[in-house]
Design an enzyme around this catalytic site. Structure first.
Site, PDB file in Angstrom:
ATOM      1  N   THR A   2      41.944  93.092  16.640  1.00  0.00           N
ATOM      2  CA  THR A   2      41.714  91.321  16.266  1.00  0.00           C
ATOM      3  C   THR A   2      41.756  91.237  15.395  1.00  0.00           C
ATOM      4  O   THR A   2      41.278  91.827  14.220  1.00  0.00           O
ATOM      5  CB  THR A   2      41.401  91.018  17.586  1.00  0.00           C
ATOM      6  OG1 THR A   2      39.697  90.993  17.494  1.00  0.00           O
ATOM      7  CG2 THR A   2      41.207  91.401  19.315  1.00  0.00           C
ATOM      8  N   ILE A 143      30.677  88.856  19.168  1.00  0.00           N
ATOM      9  CA  ILE A 143      31.417  88.741  17.678  1.00  0.00           C
ATOM     10  C   ILE A 143      32.253  88.626  17.238  1.00  0.00           C
ATOM     11  O   ILE A 143      33.323  87.986  16.664  1.00  0.00           O
ATOM     12  CB  ILE A 143      31.271  90.289  17.425  1.00  0.00           C
ATOM     13  CG1 ILE A 143      29.349  91.049  16.686  1.00  0.00           C
ATOM     14  CG2 ILE A 143      32.010  90.452  15.086  1.00  0.00           C
ATOM     15  CD1 ILE A 143      28.572  89.805  16.493  1.00  0.00           C
ATOM     16  N   GLU A 144      33.339  88.920  18.499  1.00  0.00           N
ATOM     17  CA  GLU A 144      34.560  88.576  18.940  1.00  0.00           C
ATOM     18  C   GLU A 144      35.920  86.952  18.982  1.00  0.00           C
ATOM     19  O   GLU A 144      36.005  86.440  18.414  1.00  0.00           O
ATOM     20  CB  GLU A 144      35.457  89.891  20.062  1.00  0.00           C
ATOM     21  CG  GLU A 144      35.089  90.748  19.796  1.00  0.00           C
ATOM     22  CD  GLU A 144      36.563  91.655  18.970  1.00  0.00           C
ATOM     23  OE1 GLU A 144      37.563  90.902  18.561  1.00  0.00           O
ATOM     24  OE2 GLU A 144      37.319  92.371  18.166  1.00  0.00           O
ATOM     25  N   SER A 145      34.496  86.850  19.876  1.00  0.00           N
ATOM     26  CA  SER A 145      35.567  85.127  20.492  1.00  0.00           C
ATOM     27  C   SER A 145      33.999  84.388  20.612  1.00  0.00           C
ATOM     28  O   SER A 145      34.280  82.910  20.977  1.00  0.00           O
ATOM     29  CB  SER A 145      35.393  85.619  21.998  1.00  0.00           C
ATOM     30  OG  SER A 145      34.195  86.302  22.856  1.00  0.00           O
ATOM     31  N   TYR A 249      32.737  93.450  10.049  1.00  0.00           N
ATOM     32  CA  TYR A 249      32.639  93.250  11.886  1.00  0.00           C
ATOM     33  C   TYR A 249      31.708  93.708  11.803  1.00  0.00           C
ATOM     34  O   TYR A 249      30.796  93.915  12.517  1.00  0.00           O
ATOM     35  CB  TYR A 249      33.850  93.733  12.431  1.00  0.00           C
ATOM     36  CG  TYR A 249      34.190  93.635  13.599  1.00  0.00           C
ATOM     37  CD1 TYR A 249      34.710  92.897  13.722  1.00  0.00           C
ATOM     38  CD2 TYR A 249      34.232  94.929  13.985  1.00  0.00           C
ATOM     39  CE1 TYR A 249      35.149  92.693  15.816  1.00  0.00           C
ATOM     40  CE2 TYR A 249      34.240  95.481  15.430  1.00  0.00           C
ATOM     41  CZ  TYR A 249      34.794  94.393  16.601  1.00  0.00           C
ATOM     42  OH  TYR A 249      34.979  94.059  17.542  1.00  0.00           O
TER      43      TYR A 249
END
Length: 409
Positions: A2, A143-145, A249
């Site tokens: 992503t 972390i992602e969203s 990340y």
């Protein structure tokens, strides 16, 4: 996999751009500009609730009672559950420390992110534990969203696990006019853990490489490994020539776990959160509107949307059995009310095919709803509509009258 979000959260207020409009937008939905430098506020801030301290001389329990007390104390603390399962290799390099410093310097904002994730975290952690995976993976949606179920990235990723459409297809997530399982909390969690497990095997049991591949793509990580190998260089994550986003990340996740491990050392107090699943899945059989389900369960439409963000039209799909997530506290009431609900009252929306001369405002007026609601449900970028387009139209309080007026308009 992503394009991850970067969060700029100055002072005490979270500031971000408006999301590419998801279907069920709620006021706090945000998109984050990937080109901004991250000050992505302190993801996890936690100091676990302090247990009552009993003077040693007053403690009379036997060994078995003490063990029971210790087990209970552990069980009620979700953060201790997370810490117990941490299994990533430790790394004290500058990239990890930089994120730890950011968390330390912005200790308040993480609470907002975690409170947003409270309905989901316990379930995700349970699934991670049941699979025997490192519990750091349960933090990946932070972390992602930022645990926003409606999150969209500029690259097209969606949901708390930020699946791209192609990857979602690879892992079997449904995407059609009714459903986007990239946003489905249960389906996306299962798919993400399956995919992470697949990547873990593909990269010979190296979780850091697996995470790098989750972010940047497996092919890119493999190319970086080949390049280093051909040049006689190390092929561990830290040595690979990966994109800057990916190089930040993995350290960010490691920094987050470090902060959770010792929150008191980082000027952080993590919020108290329930250590049990917030929701339960109920088989609703045929179609049902979320609006109707909210009334039956005694909760709000917004809450049901946040638990069922994969229902693009705010209604379960036709001709298929479907489960709806409802707050566990509302389960019994919902089951009882649903069992008594007449079949013709399960749906308070109609499918309407646009005709020549129709306008969105006229359809809204005839159906006793609003233009904004029509645009939201049907994912319309503007008020322009074209003959032949099929719309889902929610009806007002006088459902039957509104439906007749719509069809006769």
């Amino acid at each position: 996999m992503t394009k991850t979000y970067t969060f700029w959260l100055p002072a005490l207020a979270m500031a971000a751009c408006t999301l590419t409009t998801p279907l069920h937008i709620s006021p706090d939905t945000r998109v984050v500009d990937n080109n901004r430098e991250e000050v992505w506020d302190t993801l996890f801030a936690y100091a676990p609730p302090q247990a009552e301290i009993v003077p040693q001389e007053t403690v009379q329990e036997d060994t078995e009672a003490k063990q029971t007390l210790a087990t209970t104390t552990k069980t009620i603390d979700i953060w201790e559950r997370l810490r117990t399962g941490f299994n990533f290799p430790q790394h004290a390099g500058p990239s990890v420390q930089a994120h730890i410093d950011t968390f330390h310097n912005h200790p308040r904002h993480i609470e907002a992110i975690l409170q947003r994730g409270e309905p989901y975290l316990s379930y995700i952690l349970s699934r991670v534990e049941e699979r025997g995976l490192p519990t750091e993976l349960a933090l990946l949606p932070v972390i992602e969203s930022a645990f926003d179920p409606f999150a969209n990235s500029p690259a097209g990723a969606a949901g708390i696990w930020q699946f791209m459409p192609v990857t979602a297809k690879h892992v079997g997530l449904r995407q059609d006019w009714w459903i986007d399982d990239r946003r489905n909390i249960i389906a996306a969690t299962e798919a993400a853990l399956d995919y992470l497990g697949e990547l873990h095997q593909r990269f010979d049991g190296d979780w850091l490489l697996a995470l790098g591949a989750y972010n940047a793509g497996s092919a890119r990580v493999k190319r970086a490994i080949r390049l280093n190998r051909n040049q006689g260089k190390p092929v561990d994550f830290w040595s690979l020539p990966l994109p800057d986003e990916t190089r930040g990340y993995v350290p960010k996740l490691m920094a987050l776990s470090a902060v959770i491990s010792r929150p008191g050392n980082h000027n952080i107090t993590l919020p108290a959160m329930a250590n049990s699943d917030y929701f339960t899945a109920v088989d609703v059989s045929g179609q049902i509107d979320l609006q109707v389900a909210a009334r039956l369960s005694g909760t709000t439409m917004d809450e049901l949307q946040r638990l069922n963000p994969g229902l693009i039209r705010s209604i379960t799909p036709p001709d298929t059995r479907h489960t709806l997530l409802v707050p566990r506290a509302s389960e019994q009431r919902f089951r009882e009310q649903l069992a008594q609900l007449p079949a013709d009252q399960r749906v308070q929306s109609v499918k309407y095919r646009v005709r020549e001369g129709d306008t969105l405002s006229a359809i809204a007026q005839n159906s006793q709803t609003t233009v904004a609601r029509l645009r939201q449900i049907n994912q319309l970028e503007s008020t322009r509509i074209f003959a032949g387009k099929l719309l889902i139209v929610p009806l007002g309080e006088h459902d039957e009258d509104a439906s007749v007026a719509l069809q006769n308009s």
